[in-house]
Write a protein that holds these residues in place. Structure first.
Motif, PDB file in Angstrom:
ATOM      1  N   MET A 167      52.960  50.003  53.066  1.00 53.99           N
ATOM      2  CA  MET A 167      53.794  49.828  54.253  1.00 53.99           C
ATOM      3  C   MET A 167      54.102  51.173  54.897  1.00 53.99           C
ATOM      4  O   MET A 167      54.044  51.322  56.127  1.00 53.99           O
ATOM      5  CB  MET A 167      55.096  49.123  53.872  1.00 53.99           C
ATOM      6  N   ALA A 168      54.427  52.170  54.079  1.00 51.53           N
ATOM      7  CA  ALA A 168      54.779  53.481  54.612  1.00 51.53           C
ATOM      8  C   ALA A 168      53.594  54.132  55.310  1.00 51.53           C
ATOM      9  O   ALA A 168      53.715  54.645  56.433  1.00 51.53           O
ATOM     10  CB  ALA A 168      55.288  54.376  53.485  1.00 51.53           C
ATOM     11  N   LEU A 169      52.427  54.109  54.677  1.00 56.07           N
ATOM     12  CA  LEU A 169      51.261  54.749  55.285  1.00 56.07           C
ATOM     13  C   LEU A 169      50.811  53.997  56.527  1.00 56.07           C
ATOM     14  O   LEU A 169      50.458  54.612  57.545  1.00 56.07           O
ATOM     15  CB  LEU A 169      50.116  54.824  54.259  1.00 56.07           C
ATOM     16  N   ALA A 170      50.847  52.669  56.474  1.00 59.55           N
ATOM     17  CA  ALA A 170      50.465  51.876  57.642  1.00 59.55           C
ATOM     18  C   ALA A 170      51.396  52.147  58.817  1.00 59.55           C
ATOM     19  O   ALA A 170      50.962  52.174  59.975  1.00 59.55           O
ATOM     20  CB  ALA A 170      50.467  50.393  57.290  1.00 59.55           C
ATOM     21  N   ALA A 171      52.681  52.349  58.538  1.00 57.28           N
ATOM     22  CA  ALA A 171      53.641  52.634  59.607  1.00 57.28           C
ATOM     23  C   ALA A 171      53.318  53.951  60.306  1.00 57.28           C
ATOM     24  O   ALA A 171      53.658  54.143  61.481  1.00 57.28           O
ATOM     25  CB  ALA A 171      55.057  52.673  59.048  1.00 57.28           C
ATOM     26  N   LEU A 172      52.652  54.854  59.603  1.00 59.77           N
ATOM     27  CA  LEU A 172      52.229  56.126  60.191  1.00 59.77           C
ATOM     28  C   LEU A 172      50.919  55.991  60.963  1.00 59.77           C
ATOM     29  O   LEU A 172      50.457  56.959  61.571  1.00 59.77           O
ATOM     30  CB  LEU A 172      52.064  57.186  59.097  1.00 59.77           C
ATOM     31  N   MET A 203      47.676  47.271  58.210  1.00 60.09           N
ATOM     32  CA  MET A 203      48.135  46.808  59.523  1.00 60.09           C
ATOM     33  C   MET A 203      49.410  47.561  59.862  1.00 60.09           C
ATOM     34  O   MET A 203      50.386  47.497  59.109  1.00 60.09           O
ATOM     35  CB  MET A 203      48.360  45.293  59.488  1.00 60.09           C
ATOM     36  N   ARG A 204      49.397  48.288  60.969  1.00 56.29           N
ATOM     37  CA  ARG A 204      50.499  49.187  61.304  1.00 56.29           C
ATOM     38  C   ARG A 204      51.831  48.445  61.318  1.00 56.29           C
ATOM     39  O   ARG A 204      52.041  47.531  62.112  1.00 56.29           O
ATOM     40  CB  ARG A 204      50.255  49.858  62.656  1.00 56.29           C
ATOM     41  N   GLY A 205      52.710  48.840  60.404  1.00 55.48           N
ATOM     42  CA  GLY A 205      54.022  48.220  60.311  1.00 55.48           C
ATOM     43  C   GLY A 205      54.047  46.894  59.589  1.00 55.48           C
ATOM     44  O   GLY A 205      55.108  46.284  59.441  1.00 55.48           O
ATOM     45  N   ASN A 206      52.889  46.426  59.084  1.00 55.38           N
ATOM     46  CA  ASN A 206      52.829  45.079  58.501  1.00 55.38           C
ATOM     47  C   ASN A 206      52.083  44.994  57.179  1.00 55.38           C
ATOM     48  O   ASN A 206      51.681  43.902  56.777  1.00 55.38           O
ATOM     49  CB  ASN A 206      52.200  44.106  59.505  1.00 55.38           C
ATOM     50  N   ASP A 265      45.756  48.608  64.420  1.00 53.54           N
ATOM     51  CA  ASP A 265      46.802  49.434  65.017  1.00 53.54           C
ATOM     52  C   ASP A 265      47.658  48.623  65.980  1.00 53.54           C
ATOM     53  O   ASP A 265      47.725  48.909  67.170  1.00 53.54           O
ATOM     54  CB  ASP A 265      46.161  50.625  65.728  1.00 53.54           C
ATOM     55  N   ASP A 266      48.303  47.599  65.443  1.00 54.01           N
ATOM     56  CA  ASP A 266      49.148  46.713  66.251  1.00 54.01           C
ATOM     57  C   ASP A 266      50.310  46.264  65.370  1.00 54.01           C
ATOM     58  O   ASP A 266      50.091  45.697  64.304  1.00 54.01           O
ATOM     59  CB  ASP A 266      48.323  45.505  66.713  1.00 54.01           C
TER      60      ASP A 266
END
Length: 238
Positions: A100-105, A153-156, A127-128
């Motif tokens: 989750m942390a890496l995807a949020a970046l 998945m960014r943020g997911n 990237d959505d």
């Protein structure tokens, strides 16, 4: 597949679900599934996976077509993988802390250690930040996954696909660990350090030596249905 075989597969799905919960790879959100045949798969109950009860019913879902009533919208990701990858036997959607942390970046892990090599050529990135609850987004996300076995998945969170649900459970653990390593590299300022190349990665990403079976044993130890689990060889009969 006969009714008894489906129930055997459902037991494996339930065991995997609870293992994901115990390992902290899911919390209130997440789902796992296993292929029945070319046209159907079995998905875990629509509830926190750690709370799935022994014997609780799983749901048969078509690879193509509307989701059955009560099945979570993001199971469309599973549908898309099973439709595009005939070899896929298990899919896990999870929201573990490091992923989750890496995807949020908006980043994916490089191939820095052995576990990371299983996602060659590289982990995909969708990237959505919006939830994937319709067919268009599911198609876009799995297209971003490319030839990898993993997607952030960014943020997911993340998705992994394995040849079996046993393999997918191992891959979920591996991807979380690859994200941990990547975040450590970023924090240390050493993200430019050399990574494992394609040829070495192909050799390292072995299934020999009961690699995935041992991870399954580790993550499912003590499960109330574990003694009856079939493991990787009993998950599919197609």
């Amino acid at each position: 597949m006969m009714t008894a075989q489906i129930e055997t597969l459902a037991r494996t799905v339930r065991i995997a679900a609870r293992a994901l919960g115990r390992a902290g790879l899911v919390h209130a959100y997440g789902h796992c599934s296993a292929r029945i045949d070319a046209d159907h798969f079995l998905v875990a109950p629509s509830k926190p996976l750690a709370h799935v009860r022994p014997g609780e019913a799983c749901t048969v879902v078509p690879v193509n077509g509307p989701l059955p009533e009560g099945v979570l919208g993001e199971v469309r990701l599973h549908q898309r993988i099973y439709a595009l990858r005939p070899e896929a036997g298990g899919v896990i959607r999870f929201m573990s802390p490091q992923a989750m942390a890496l995807a949020a970046l908006g980043r994916v892990p490089a191939m820095r250690h052995g576990f990371g090599t299983y996602f060659a050529p590289r982990v995909g990135l969708w990237d959505d930040p919006q939830l994937v609850r319709d067919d268009a987004k599911a198609k876009g996300a799995i297209a971003a996954m490319g030839d990898s076995r993993g997607l952030l998945m960014r943020g997911n969170g993340a998705v992994v696909a394995g040849d079996s649900l046993t393999e997918a459970l191992g891959l979920a653990f591996y991807l979380e660990d690859a994200c941990r390593i990547e975040l450590a590299a970023l924090a240390s300022g050493l993200a430019d350090a050399p990574v494992i190349g394609p040829e070495a990665a192909a050799e390292r990403a072995t299934k020999a030596g009961r690699i995935f079976e041992r991870m399954w044993d580790y993550l499912t130890e003590g499960d109330p249905e574990g003694a009856a689990a079939t493991g990787p060889q009993g998950e599919r009969d197609d």
